[in-house]
Design an enzyme around this catalytic site. Sequence first.
Site, PDB file in Angstrom:
ATOM      1  CD1 TRP A  77      -2.656   1.376   0.503  1.00  0.00           C
ATOM      2  CD2 TRP A  77      -1.446   2.293   1.959  1.00  0.00           C
ATOM      3  NE1 TRP A  77      -2.983   3.179   0.917  1.00  0.00           N
ATOM      4  CE2 TRP A  77      -2.395   3.369   1.651  1.00  0.00           C
ATOM      5  CE3 TRP A  77      -0.172   2.607   3.453  1.00  0.00           C
ATOM      6  CZ2 TRP A  77      -2.214   4.624   1.992  1.00  0.00           C
ATOM      7  CZ3 TRP A  77      -0.022   4.104   3.629  1.00  0.00           C
ATOM      8  CH2 TRP A  77      -1.443   5.032   3.298  1.00  0.00           C
TER       9      TRP A  77
ATOM     10  CD  GLU B 202      -4.452  -1.614   2.178  1.00  0.00           C
ATOM     11  OE1 GLU B 202      -5.602  -1.167   3.068  1.00  0.00           O
ATOM     12  OE2 GLU B 202      -2.988  -2.135   2.981  1.00  0.00           O
TER      13      GLU B 202
ATOM     14  CE  LYS C 174      -6.067   5.912   3.569  1.00  0.00           C
ATOM     15  NZ  LYS C 174      -4.764   6.103   4.492  1.00  0.00           N
TER      16      LYS C 174
ATOM     17  CG  ASP D 141      -8.594  -1.232   5.177  1.00  0.00           C
ATOM     18  OD1 ASP D 141      -9.666  -0.999   5.551  1.00  0.00           O
ATOM     19  OD2 ASP D 141      -7.443  -1.082   5.553  1.00  0.00           O
TER      20      ASP D 141
ATOM     21  CG  HIS E  84      -8.142   1.884   2.707  1.00  0.00           C
ATOM     22  ND1 HIS E  84      -7.165   1.334   1.982  1.00  0.00           N
ATOM     23  CD2 HIS E  84      -8.226   2.333   3.644  1.00  0.00           C
ATOM     24  CE1 HIS E  84      -6.175   1.539   3.091  1.00  0.00           C
ATOM     25  NE2 HIS E  84      -7.023   2.092   3.612  1.00  0.00           N
TER      26      HIS E  84
ATOM     27  CG  HIS F  40      -5.504  -4.924   5.746  1.00  0.00           C
ATOM     28  ND1 HIS F  40      -4.399  -4.497   5.147  1.00  0.00           N
ATOM     29  CD2 HIS F  40      -4.884  -6.259   5.985  1.00  0.00           C
ATOM     30  CE1 HIS F  40      -3.381  -4.444   5.787  1.00  0.00           C
ATOM     31  NE2 HIS F  40      -3.586  -5.671   5.409  1.00  0.00           N
TER      32      HIS F  40
ATOM     33  CG  ASP G 224      -8.859   4.257   6.004  1.00  0.00           C
ATOM     34  OD1 ASP G 224      -9.023   3.615   6.901  1.00  0.00           O
ATOM     35  OD2 ASP G 224      -7.622   4.316   5.900  1.00  0.00           O
TER      36      ASP G 224
ATOM     37  CG  ASP H  57      -6.933   3.169  10.444  1.00  0.00           C
ATOM     38  OD1 ASP H  57      -7.628   1.677   9.924  1.00  0.00           O
ATOM     39  OD2 ASP H  57      -6.488   3.423   9.671  1.00  0.00           O
TER      40      ASP H  57
ATOM     41  CG  ASP I  52      -4.815  -1.899   8.774  1.00  0.00           C
ATOM     42  OD1 ASP I  52      -4.097  -1.267   9.750  1.00  0.00           O
ATOM     43  OD2 ASP I  52      -5.113  -1.274   7.545  1.00  0.00           O
TER      44      ASP I  52
END
Length: 412
Positions: free
Chosen positions: A181, A222, A224, A255, A258, A282, A290, A292, A322
Amino acid sequence: MDRYESAKAMYLDYGVDTDKAIETLKTIPVSMHCWQGDDVTGFDSKEALSGGIQATGNYPGKATTPEELMADIDKVCSLVPGRKKINLHASYAIFENGNYADRNAIKPEHFKKWVDFARDRKMGIDFNPTFFSHPMVKDNLTLSSPDAKVRKFWIEHGRRCIEISQYFAEQTNMPCVMNIWIPDGYKDIPADRIGPRKRFKESLDEILSVPYDKSKVFVTLESKVFGIGLESYTVGSAEFTMNYASKNGIVPLMDNGHYHPTEVVSDKISSLLLFNEKIALHITRGVRWDSDHVVIFDDETKEIAKEIVRNNALDRVFIATDYFDASINRISAWVTGLRSVQKALLYALLEPSNMMKELQDKGEFTRLMTVSEELKTMPFGDIWNEYLRQTGVPADYYSEVEKYEKEVLSKR
C-alpha cells in the site's frame, strides 16, 4: 440442560451443527497487526507518522521497544482464542549492535527476532513494506514520484520486502502475505492523473520482477480513496489496484475503511471471488472516513464474515485486522477487535446459509426475511462462551487487561 446444550438444540432446529461451527472456527487464522501496540511508530525511524494516516490519543503504556511490543502481543494472544499470525510492517525491523539499515537495504537478519518469536509460538508472519513516515516520501509520493531517485529507493525497498517475506515463510513453514500500500496522492486537483499511475505501474512491475516462490509468498495490492493531505487524488485507487492485481496474477486486498462511506466491502467479496483464486482483507472500522477505529461486532463485520462463509471461501480469503486507537488501553483495543472478527466468523458459521439460499432461489422472500430476523435473537452468546471455554480463554478479558495495565503498562 446447561446453556450450551440448550442453545445447541435451538440451532439444530435450523439444521446448524454448533459443534462443527466451533471446530471450524478453531482452524481459521486471523493475522493480528503489530502496529496497534505502538501507534504505528515502529523501530526504524524517528519520523512522525505521516503519509495520509495518523493515530490519535495519548493513552499511557505505549510499547516503545521490541521487547515491550512482544510482551504486549503475548498478553493479547492469551486473551484471544483461535489461530493467529503476526502482521508486521517493515518499519518494525530490529537493529542491534549498530547494524542499522535504511529501508532500501533491510535484510532478513533484521527480522530474526520476530522469526524466533513467531516460531516459539507456532505462528506465521505476514508483512508490509512501509511506504510512509520516511524522508524519502517526497511531496507525499513514493513509487509514483516523478523523481527517479525517489522511485528507485522505494522500488528497492519493495524488492527487499519480497525477499524478507520468503524468509518468513520458509522459517515459519507458513505462507506469508505481503501487502503493498502506498500513500501517494495530491491534496488538490491534479493536472495529470495518468502519469503518476503509469509510474506506479512501472514501479510495481520492477518490484515483482524479483523471483520468488508464489506458493510461499502471496503479494497483495491495497487500494484507498484518500488520506489526510491527499483528499483530491489517490494514485492507488480501487480501479487501479484491482486491475493491476488481476492482470499480474497477484492478490487484491480490500480494507473496509478505504472506500466511500456508502460502499461496503461485504458486497464486493463475491465479485472478487469469481475472478481471483485468493483475496485478502484488512478488517477495520471507518467512522465517516478511513479512521481505523477498533473493530467491533457490528453489522458490516458480520456481513463480511457471512460472505466468506456463505461462499465456502475460508481457504481463499486472507483475513487480517488493521486499526490503531491510541485513545484507550491498547491491549483492550487489540483484544476487542480480534475477538470481534472471531465472533463475526462464528456468527456466520451458525447461519443456515444453504437453507436461506434455497429460499431466495425459490422466491420465498417472506420466509427468508423471517428466518433472518429470528436468527438475530438466537442464543449466539452461549455458543461463543462454549468456544472460549474449549480454547481456554477467559470470557471476562477486561479484568485481565486492567491487571496488566496496573502491573506492566503503568510502569513504562
